[in-house]
Design a protein around this motif. Structure first.
Motif, mmCIF file in Angstrom:
data_model
loop_
_atom_site.group_PDB
_atom_site.id
_atom_site.type_symbol
_atom_site.label_atom_id
_atom_site.label_comp_id
_atom_site.label_asym_id
_atom_site.label_seq_id
_atom_site.Cartn_x
_atom_site.Cartn_y
_atom_site.Cartn_z
ATOM 1 N N UNK A 32 -26.383 -54.728 53.824
ATOM 2 C CA UNK A 32 -26.925 -53.470 53.306
ATOM 3 C C UNK A 32 -25.846 -52.407 53.105
ATOM 4 N N UNK A 33 -24.601 -52.819 53.032
ATOM 5 C CA UNK A 33 -23.503 -51.854 52.988
ATOM 6 C C UNK A 33 -23.693 -50.760 51.924
ATOM 7 N N UNK A 34 -23.936 -51.177 50.706
ATOM 8 C CA UNK A 34 -24.047 -50.202 49.614
ATOM 9 C C UNK A 34 -25.281 -49.323 49.807
ATOM 10 N N UNK A 35 -26.355 -49.969 50.238
ATOM 11 C CA UNK A 35 -27.600 -49.243 50.453
ATOM 12 C C UNK A 35 -27.414 -48.158 51.524
ATOM 13 N N UNK A 36 -26.685 -48.510 52.595
ATOM 14 C CA UNK A 36 -26.458 -47.571 53.689
ATOM 15 C C UNK A 36 -25.688 -46.359 53.187
ATOM 16 N N UNK A 37 -24.668 -46.631 52.381
ATOM 17 C CA UNK A 37 -23.861 -45.514 51.878
ATOM 18 C C UNK A 37 -24.724 -44.557 51.069
ATOM 19 N N UNK A 38 -25.584 -45.101 50.223
ATOM 20 C CA UNK A 38 -26.384 -44.206 49.392
ATOM 21 C C UNK A 38 -27.471 -43.521 50.225
#
Lengths: 283, 464
Positions: free
Chosen positions: B106-112
């Motif tokens: 979920x790396x990208x999701x977490x950043x957003x």
């Protein structure tokens, strides 16, 4: 010379503030033609500054195009010291109004060459065409600005050594420590004050009664430098009842019978003034 | 109306928006005027000045500026001007649950998600926060610590504009680990499954349970009665991690040991811990120990000053606490008690407040980010609303002390001398609060307008 006797110090502040505002607004200053005001420090003008701030907040006046010159500043006291006159003016007036930094002039008591600083100050006043209205307070010994008793009545801006009683009186602002009070100050001269188009002196409180009596009823005297305003073509003294305690009843009654107050504020024409002053409620 | 003393707010009055003048080059000097300043010494009518992203002493600024005295002015219209709120335990908000941030892919999701929360928190009055993470598997824990690490105040990750000017987002101060070193009795209270809860801090447990990243967290809440707790606390504190005591069955003696080792917080005092009992008052007893952080307002302010100046510690005038492992010489306000005011009976709130008013740290109740709560609903659980409830429940004379429980106190807990105060040199994280209900009317982060109430839009900047 006019003397206006108000009932309370608060009425003195009201009147003076209203007068300053009227003078500024009548002048309609612009960037090219600013109104030039001389300002004192001390406890008497403080009440007047509060009223001016109030009038500014009610949008009765703008200081956008007002140039100010302060009377004096201690030598060697850091600019941001709470007792410096820079701090006094900032805390009690400038921070509350829309004055522009470049229009504010206060002597720099930390200048590398104090003589040059004093000459520069005189030149700067001249460059604006002189001061229109100089507000002033007086000390219990009759000093105006830091022109201690014995100062020349034709003096200009210069370094002055403070009198011992001024130092003792001011020690209360320095934690009661007489040695902490600066010994020297830069001050405009009596001559500088007299050069203004108008001089307005505020005197309130019983402790100033002796000084007021000397200033009004005594002769022009270099031991009471404020008395020099007797020589000024347009000098106004505004005081409260307490300050008249040493004055002769005759003198006080004479000045109270005159419509100076209303004339100053341009409130009414002279014919109607006699009636209205007779109708003023007696307290 | 809460009280009679204030000037009623006048912001309903529609003011003509001032067209933005050319923005001066260099840092902008802004004056907030007509404000009630929220300070340690109560509400003070006055003005506040900021230069760029810092509050400044206006006097020295005045003399040094050659031209204009001020670049722009903000008419606060009688509203309260408070330091920005700091949420030390934010499980989530706006539909984001920080505990779920640990999932491997979920790396990208977490950043957003994090960016979205940072951008929207100012509307709840929060200018800095610690995302809270429930007990989870070691690898997940490590990922959470890494992904929810500290962020800078400036600039926001991407250009964002409010009212034609660049804005700033709330600052993430790093993770608050809520566990996994908890008493088994209270495992359920975290809302996480019991399998992740650890019952020992001995040996390598700290590193092992957090995937080796335990010392990168900002705060950790643990149960001090677990074996090895004191050593672990010393190690965490030495690394600059704040330690809170919570979800615990500890005795008061065990709490003293933890405090002596450097723990400075009791997390959610009175909840998930033994009730106050006469022989052993347990963690709640720390509240009433005069030696543990009890200070009057002036002392608290001075302590904050001392923090700010990094002054060296002076021996306190009260007797030190002697514990089994060391000696605790506390300083005023050294122990903090976090409090979810919304969920507490007013008697409990008054008990905490009466015992230690200068140690209270407000906890938000944003529903753990579980639902897609509307902003209005979310604001009910946010810190300014908690401050209002604290103020109402304690019946204080003015709300400044309650507001500082959400700003100055957490800043002192996290040793952030530049936050939570309205003094020269502090970060310009500011709130305009309604004097009647303490609702947020505008929020500034790092000197930039991050959010303002729709009624206020267009009326906040005056270019002098």
């Amino acid at each position: 010379m006019r003397l206006i006797i108000e009932d309370t110090p608060e009425e003195v502040a009201d009147l003076v503030a209203a007068y300053v505002v009227k003078k500024i607004n009548d002048f309609a200053p612009t960037a090219a033609k600013p109104y030039v005001l001389g300002l004192p420090t001390g406890s008497t003008p403080l009440a007047c500054y509060k009223k001016l701030i109030g009038l500014y907040k009610e949008q009765k006046v703008s200081f956008q195009h007002v140039v100010t010159f302060n009377m004096d500043e201690y030598c060697g006291l850091p600019r941001d010291h709470p007792e410096s006159y820079h701090s006094f003016m900032w805390e009690n007036l400038f921070r509350h109004i829309d004055i522009q930094r470049q229009n504010v002039n206060i002597l720099d008591g930390n200048a590398p060459d104090l003589k040059v600083e004093c000459d520069r100050y005189e030149e700067k006043i001249k460059s604006y065409g002189g001061i229109k209205l100089f507000l002033a307070g007086i000390g219990p010994d009759g000093h105006i600005a830091f022109n201690e008793p014995g100062s020349s009545l034709s003096s200009r801006t210069r370094i002055k050594t403070l009198a011992q009683d001024t130092i003792i009186a001011n020690a209360r602002f320095f934690g009661g420590d007489v040695t902490a009070v600066p010994r020297m100050a830069l001050t405009v001269g009596v001559g500088t004050v007299l050069d203004a188009d108008e001089v307005l002196v505020l005197i309130t409180g019983a402790h100033k009664a002796y000084a007021l009596e000397k200033c009004i009823e005594g002769g022009v005297n270099h031991m009471f430098t404020a008395s020099a305003i007797q020589m000024h073509p347009k000098a106004i003294v505004v005081c409260d009842e307490d300050a008249t305690l040493e004055m002769r009843v005759r003198t006080a009654k004479y000045f109270k019978s005159l419509p100076h107050r209303e004339e100053m504020l341009g409130l009414a024409r002279v014919e109607t003034l006699m009636e209205s002053s007779a109708k003023r409620p007696k307290k | 109306m809460l009280h009679e003393r204030y000037v009623r707010p006048r912001y309903e009055k529609k003011l003509a928006p001032t067209p933005p003048a050319a923005v001066p080059s260099g840092p902008v000097l802004t004056q907030f005027f007509n404000a009630m300043l929220v300070t340690e010494r109560g509400l003070v009518q006055g003005d506040l000045w900021m230069l760029g992203d810092k509050l400044v002493d206006p006097q020295s600024q005045f003399w040094e500026r050659s031209a204009k005295a001020v670049d722009r002015r903000v008419d606060c219209q009688g509203m309260l001007l408070a330091p920005g709120m700091i949420d030390i335990m934010l499980y989530g908000a706006f539909g984001v649950d920080f505990s779920r941030c640990a999932e491997a892919d979920a790396e990208a999701q977490v950043a957003s998600d994090l960016a979205m929360v940072r951008r929207r928190l100012p509307e709840l009055g929060v200018t800095a926060f610690c995302p809270a993470v429930r007990p989870c598997a070691p690898a997940d824990c490590a990922r959470a610590i890494q992904r929810l690490g500290k962020t800078a105040r400036l600039p926001p990750p991407s250009r964002d504009v409010v009212m034609g000017e660049e804005t700033a987002w709330a600052q993430c101060l790093g993770v608050h680990l809520d566990g996994p070193f908890l008493d088994a009795l209270h495992a359920a209270s975290t809302g996480s499954s019991a399998e992740h809860v650890r019952s020992s801090l001995e040996g390598n447990a700290l590193d092992e349970a957090c995937g080796g990243r335990a010392l990168e967290a900002t705060l950790i809440t643990l149960a001090p009665e677990l074996p090895g707790a004191v050593t672990a606390i010393s190690r965490l504190v030495a690394a600059g991690v704040g330690v809170g005591l919570g979800r615990t069955e500890a005795t008061l003696a065990q709490c003293y040991d933890a405090v002596a080792a450097g723990a400075r917080l009791v997390t959610q005092v009175m909840s998930a811990m033994p009730p106050f009992k006469h022989r052993d008052p347990g963690p709640v007893g720390l509240l009433a120990d005069g030696r543990v952080g009890k200070a009057d307002a002036a002392d608290a302010a001075d302590a904050a000053d001392a923090d700010a100046a990094n002054a060296k510690a002076v021996a306190p005038p009260w007797p030190a606490i002697r514990s089994a492992t060391g000696t605790f010489t506390g300083a005023p306000g050294d122990i903090f008690f976090s409090l979810a005011v919304a969920n507490l009976h007013s008697c409990s709130v008054n008990l905490v407040h009466g015992a230690n008013p200068h140690g209270i740290v407000l906890l938000s109740d944003l529903g753990s980010g579980s639902g897609d709560a509307e902003a209005a609903e979310a604001s009910l659980g946010a810190i300014p609303s908690c401050a209002r409830q604290l103020y109402l429940k304690t019946g204080a004379a003015d709300p400044s002390a309650a507001i500082l429980c959400g700003s100055a106190h957490p800043a002192r807990l996290l040793r952030l001398p530049n936050k939570g105060r309205l003094t020269a040199g502090a970060d310009a994280d500011l709130l305009l609060l309604d004097p009647d209900d303490l609702s947020v009317k505008a929020c500034y982060v790092a000197g930039q307008l991050a959010w303002s109430h729709p009624n206020l839009r267009g009326a906040l900047w005056f270019h002098a």
